[in-house]
Design an enzyme around this catalytic site. Structure first.
Site, PDB file in Angstrom:
ATOM      1  CB  SER A 174     117.201 101.884  73.026  1.00 52.73           C
ATOM      2  OG  SER A 174     117.539 100.516  72.830  1.00 52.73           O
ATOM      3  CE1 TYR A 188     112.355 100.604  71.383  1.00 43.24           C
ATOM      4  CE2 TYR A 188     114.597  99.864  70.967  1.00 43.24           C
ATOM      5  CZ  TYR A 188     113.615 100.292  71.849  1.00 43.24           C
ATOM      6  OH  TYR A 188     113.901 100.423  73.195  1.00 43.24           O
TER       7      TYR A 188
END
Length: 253
Positions: free
Chosen positions: A141, A154
């Site tokens: 990401s 995350y």
């Protein structure tokens, strides 16, 4: 037909980026094993690929569990005889700070996003090493490279994926295996819809918030799939250990 005669295993392949990648891989000639927990969506993905003239199978698998990851690789080999590409795509996201994150939420995020990448790679690599060739693409990401608001677990998990990618690239390059990761920004997927819901934002307002990025919008799953295809194909034959950012300029701003 950049993936002609190749076999790909895609985790989290029943929706979003995984499903778009599975369809694109099949269109490019690969036989595709789709791993996921939702059997109904998995069968829908297989049928979509078969309607388009491709070949696919669904394997029910939870990437948190070593035996299910082992079985996913073994069933892929039984179905197609080899394994050339592993796309570690399965992931979850909970928008919380460290004080707001529960221990269960933290563990689930790390188990799926990071440990799942490790486990699937652990069982796929021996086959690739024996073949003398293989490609692993990990879904990291942009928030694995920079921090993001209310995304502590995350960011930790995806930062781990980025450096795990680089470590595996160093370890296995001379065995004929390339390992890279993609770093998407916000993409129009069910995960993003769930993020908007948890944050209490209307979808229209959520989309409007993307206007402050250089390209002024969120991404589409097929746009990320094309980046994965590039890394999985011989077009990226001199790339390993790379973190390819596909985020509409979000991390550049």
């Amino acid at each position: 037909m950049r993936l002609a005669n190749k076999v790909a295993l895609i985790t989290g392949g029943t929706s979003g980026i995984g499903r778009a990648t599975a369809l694109l891989f099949a269109q490019e000639g690969a036989r595709v094993a789709i791993a996921g927990r939702n059997e109904a969506r998995g069968q829908e993905a297989v049928e979509e690929i078969e309607r388009a003239g491709g070949t696919a199978t669904f394997i029910r698998s939870d990437v948190r569990l070593a035996e299910e990851c082992r079985r996913a690789v073994e069933e892929t080999l039984r179905a197609f005889g080899r394994l050339d590409i592993l796309f570690n795509n399965a992931g979850v996201f909970y928008p919380h700070t460290v004080p707001d994150s529960t221990e269960e939420e933290w563990d689930l995020t790390l188990d799926i996003n990071l440990k799942g990448t490790y486990l699937m790679s652990r069982f796929a690599l021996p086959t690739m090493i024996a073949q003398g060739s293989g490609v692993i693409v990990n879904n990291a990401s942009g928030w694995g490279l920079v921090g993001g608001n209310e995304a502590a677990a995350y960011c930790a998990s995806k930062g781990g994926v980025v450096l795990l990618t680089k470590a595996m690239a160093v370890d296995h390059s001379r065995q004929g295996i390339r390992v890279n990761c993609i770093c998407p920004g916000d993409v129009d997927t069910p995960m993003l819809l769930e993020d908007a819901r948890i944050r209490g934002m209307a979808w229209e307002a959520y989309l409007a918030s993307a206007a402050n990025r250089p390209m002024g919008r969120i991404g589409r799953p097929e746009e990320i799939a094309k980046a994965v295809l590039f890394l999985a194909s011989d077009d990226a034959s001199f790339m390993t250990g790379a973190a390819l950012v596909v985020d509409g300029g979000g991390t550049a701003d």
